[in-house]
Scaffold this motif. Sequence first.
Motif, PDB file in Angstrom:
ATOM      1  N   UNK A 154     -12.720  17.498   2.421  1.00  0.00           N
ATOM      2  CA  UNK A 154     -11.725  17.851   3.436  1.00  0.00           C
ATOM      3  C   UNK A 154     -11.597  16.722   4.470  1.00  0.00           C
ATOM      4  N   UNK A 155     -12.728  16.237   4.949  1.00  0.00           N
ATOM      5  CA  UNK A 155     -12.720  15.195   5.977  1.00  0.00           C
ATOM      6  C   UNK A 155     -12.209  13.864   5.430  1.00  0.00           C
ATOM      7  N   UNK A 156     -12.514  13.583   4.173  1.00  0.00           N
ATOM      8  CA  UNK A 156     -12.014  12.358   3.549  1.00  0.00           C
ATOM      9  C   UNK A 156     -10.483  12.367   3.498  1.00  0.00           C
ATOM     10  N   UNK A 157      -9.919  13.514   3.153  1.00  0.00           N
ATOM     11  CA  UNK A 157      -8.458  13.644   3.128  1.00  0.00           C
ATOM     12  C   UNK A 157      -7.886  13.460   4.533  1.00  0.00           C
ATOM     13  N   UNK A 158      -8.556  14.042   5.516  1.00  0.00           N
ATOM     14  CA  UNK A 158      -8.100  13.909   6.902  1.00  0.00           C
ATOM     15  C   UNK A 158      -8.137  12.449   7.356  1.00  0.00           C
ATOM     16  N   UNK A 159      -9.220  11.751   7.053  1.00  0.00           N
ATOM     17  CA  UNK A 159      -9.326  10.338   7.416  1.00  0.00           C
ATOM     18  C   UNK A 159      -8.222   9.521   6.748  1.00  0.00           C
ATOM     19  N   UNK A 160      -7.909   9.852   5.497  1.00  0.00           N
ATOM     20  CA  UNK A 160      -6.819   9.156   4.790  1.00  0.00           C
ATOM     21  C   UNK A 160      -5.480   9.397   5.471  1.00  0.00           C
TER      22      UNK A 160
END
Length: 179
Positions: free
Chosen positions: A40-46
């Motif tokens: 979830x956080x990886x998608x947000x950072x992207x």
Amino acid sequence: MTNESDIAVEEEVTDVAVETNEDVESDDLLVEEGEIAGDYLEQLLDILDFDGDIDLDVEGDRAVVSIDGGSDLEKLVGRKGEVLDALQELTRLAVQQSTGERSRLMLDVAGWRAGLRNELTELGTETARRVLETGERESLRPMTPFERKIVHDAVAAVDGVSSESEGVEPQRRVVVLKD
């Protein structure tokens, strides 16, 4: 032919095995929570076009996710950790949506919570020692439940003093007293 001591030993071994299996299952669930949160956080950072490395860990009975490395990450902490608190809650909700279970996941960004934990531990220890020396109770500034827990734990490590929380949110604070 088995005797009573053999049966008792077998029961003890079985009990230990059950505890170990439960611990493994619990750790597996926490690792799963961390992986869901990390995705979830990886998608947000992207989406935000922020750089950061995501680290997953298990501490005690909760998953811990840390984001480190990017120069923009301080924006995800915000003033007094307000953005970080909101992001942590959103991440917990994403985990809950996926697992169906409420998460107690802890999120740290750019080491902010780790630094805060060190400061508050030091504050609790110093205050406890002062109270022990002077005998006078001390009230600390209003704190969040997370912050108060850290201070209470630090005070509890010093013999001869105790702590309690007083007041109503958002003005609830730790008070340190001599035993």
